[in-house]
Design a protein around this motif. Structure first.
Motif, PDB file in Angstrom:
ATOM      1  N   PRO A  69       0.806  -1.232   0.000  1.00 16.89           N
ATOM      2  CA  PRO A  69       0.000   0.000   0.000  1.00 16.89           C
ATOM      3  C   PRO A  69       0.836   1.278   0.000  1.00 16.89           C
ATOM      4  N   LEU A  70       1.952   1.276   0.710  1.00 15.63           N
ATOM      5  CA  LEU A  70       2.848   2.436   0.701  1.00 15.63           C
ATOM      6  C   LEU A  70       3.508   2.578  -0.665  1.00 15.63           C
ATOM      7  N   LEU A  71       3.962   1.483  -1.234  1.00 14.92           N
ATOM      8  CA  LEU A  71       4.617   1.534  -2.536  1.00 14.92           C
ATOM      9  C   LEU A  71       3.641   2.005  -3.613  1.00 14.92           C
ATOM     10  N   ASP A  72       2.400   1.562  -3.522  1.00 14.33           N
ATOM     11  CA  ASP A  72       1.382   2.010  -4.482  1.00 14.33           C
ATOM     12  C   ASP A  72       1.147   3.511  -4.368  1.00 14.33           C
ATOM     13  N   LEU A  73       1.131   4.007  -3.148  1.00 18.32           N
ATOM     14  CA  LEU A  73       0.938   5.445  -2.933  1.00 18.32           C
ATOM     15  C   LEU A  73       2.054   6.238  -3.608  1.00 18.32           C
ATOM     16  N   LEU A  74       3.285   5.818  -3.421  1.00 15.79           N
ATOM     17  CA  LEU A  74       4.409   6.532  -4.019  1.00 15.79           C
ATOM     18  C   LEU A  74       4.403   6.425  -5.528  1.00 15.79           C
ATOM     19  N   GLU A  75       4.058   5.263  -6.025  1.00 15.01           N
ATOM     20  CA  GLU A  75       4.044   5.057  -7.483  1.00 15.01           C
ATOM     21  C   GLU A  75       3.029   5.971  -8.164  1.00 15.01           C
ATOM     22  N   CYS A  76       1.957   6.303  -7.456  1.00 13.30           N
ATOM     23  CA  CYS A  76       0.890   7.117  -8.033  1.00 13.30           C
ATOM     24  C   CYS A  76       1.089   8.615  -7.840  1.00 13.30           C
TER      25      CYS A  76
END
Length: 269
Positions: A69-76
């Motif tokens: 979930p953290l990685l997805d936030l940064l990717e977006c």
């Protein structure tokens, strides 16, 4: 202690708050409220199998799955946007992984009495040193295998005694302790998976500026071990908060919010 909002709300920074094991983004509610009132944009994601994330721990077999979930936030994030990443406790390893994968999106990584990997050893090294050092009496913490084959990470659940004595000893028993106990979930330190991962690299993780916040009255990750991590992997700056137990998010939220706001302004200027 009140925080003044920036005169220009657009000057607010994006601060991403990453929780530790067995809790969720909810644990930041006091700090997040103060930062938002001061004009900052705040994200406090629930990691996998944490907070209100519906997955049970057995569906999160690796630390990267846990961090997704953290990685997805940064990717977006929009192109060119940089955030201040704040990791508390085990959340330090989450933000280290995020820095390894997205260094260009992180203005600064803040380790709040948090496990801080280096770029020479496996990410499990600081966790193993912590356990070997015996500075924490785990008391009524329960560690259980999730499967007979041992393929899944060991489950961990904090009991009421260790929660009160080691994590929230300076917090309100009627409010903070009751809230924390009611919302805690089974978690894991993911040591088995982290042990087989390669070190995070100097070129990526090591390129992000790091700040360590020492919590002076932490009974869980004690001050001596916090300072050992800084000695093991020196940082740009060390800050201290007096009168803060491990859950400074509850016990000293005004001081912590001020500290994070100062860091955000300094490292995103």
């Amino acid at each position: 202690m009140e925080m003044e909002a920036p005169a220009d709300q657009a000057s607010g920074k994006h601060i991403v708050l990453v929780h530790g094991a067995c809790v969720g983004g909810w644990a930041w509610f006091k700090v997040a409220t103060r930062l938002r009132d001061a004009g900052h944009r705040v994200s406090a994601p629930d990691l996998a199998a944490s907070g209100v994330d519906p997955r049970p721990l057995r569906e999160v077999p690796t630390f990267r799955d846990y961090t997704k979930p953290l990685l997805d936030l940064l990717e977006c994030l929009p192109p060119g946007e940089k955030v201040v990443l704040v990791g508390h406790s085990l959340g330090g390893v989450n933000i280290a992984l995020a820095c390894e994968l997205f260094p260009e999106k992180v203005a600064a990584a803040v380790f709040l009495s948090a496990f801080m990997p280096d770029h020479r050893s496996s990410p499990a090294y600081v966790l193993e040193k912590f356990v070997e050092g015996g500075t924490l009496d785990w008391m009524d913490t329960e560690f259980k295998p999730q499967d007979p084959e041992g393929k899944l990470p060991t489950a961990m659940q904090f009991g009421p005694l260790v929660t009160r004595a080691k994590f929230l000893q300076l917090c309100s028993p009627e409010q903070d302790l009751t809230l924390g106990r009611s919302l805690m979930r089974v978690g894991s330190m993911f040591v088995e998976d982290l042990r087989v991962q390669p070190p995070y690299t100097e070129a990526r993780y090591g390129s992000v500026r790091r700040v360590f916040i020492v919590l002076k009255d932490d009974n869980a990750i004690v001050e001596g071990f916090q300072r050992w991590m800084v000695q093991n992997y020196p940082v740009e700056e060390v800050k201290e908060i007096d009168g803060a137990d491990h859950m400074a998010l509850f016990s000293t939220p005004a001081e912590l919010a001020h500290c994070l706001a100062d860091i955000a302004v300094k490292y995103t200027a």
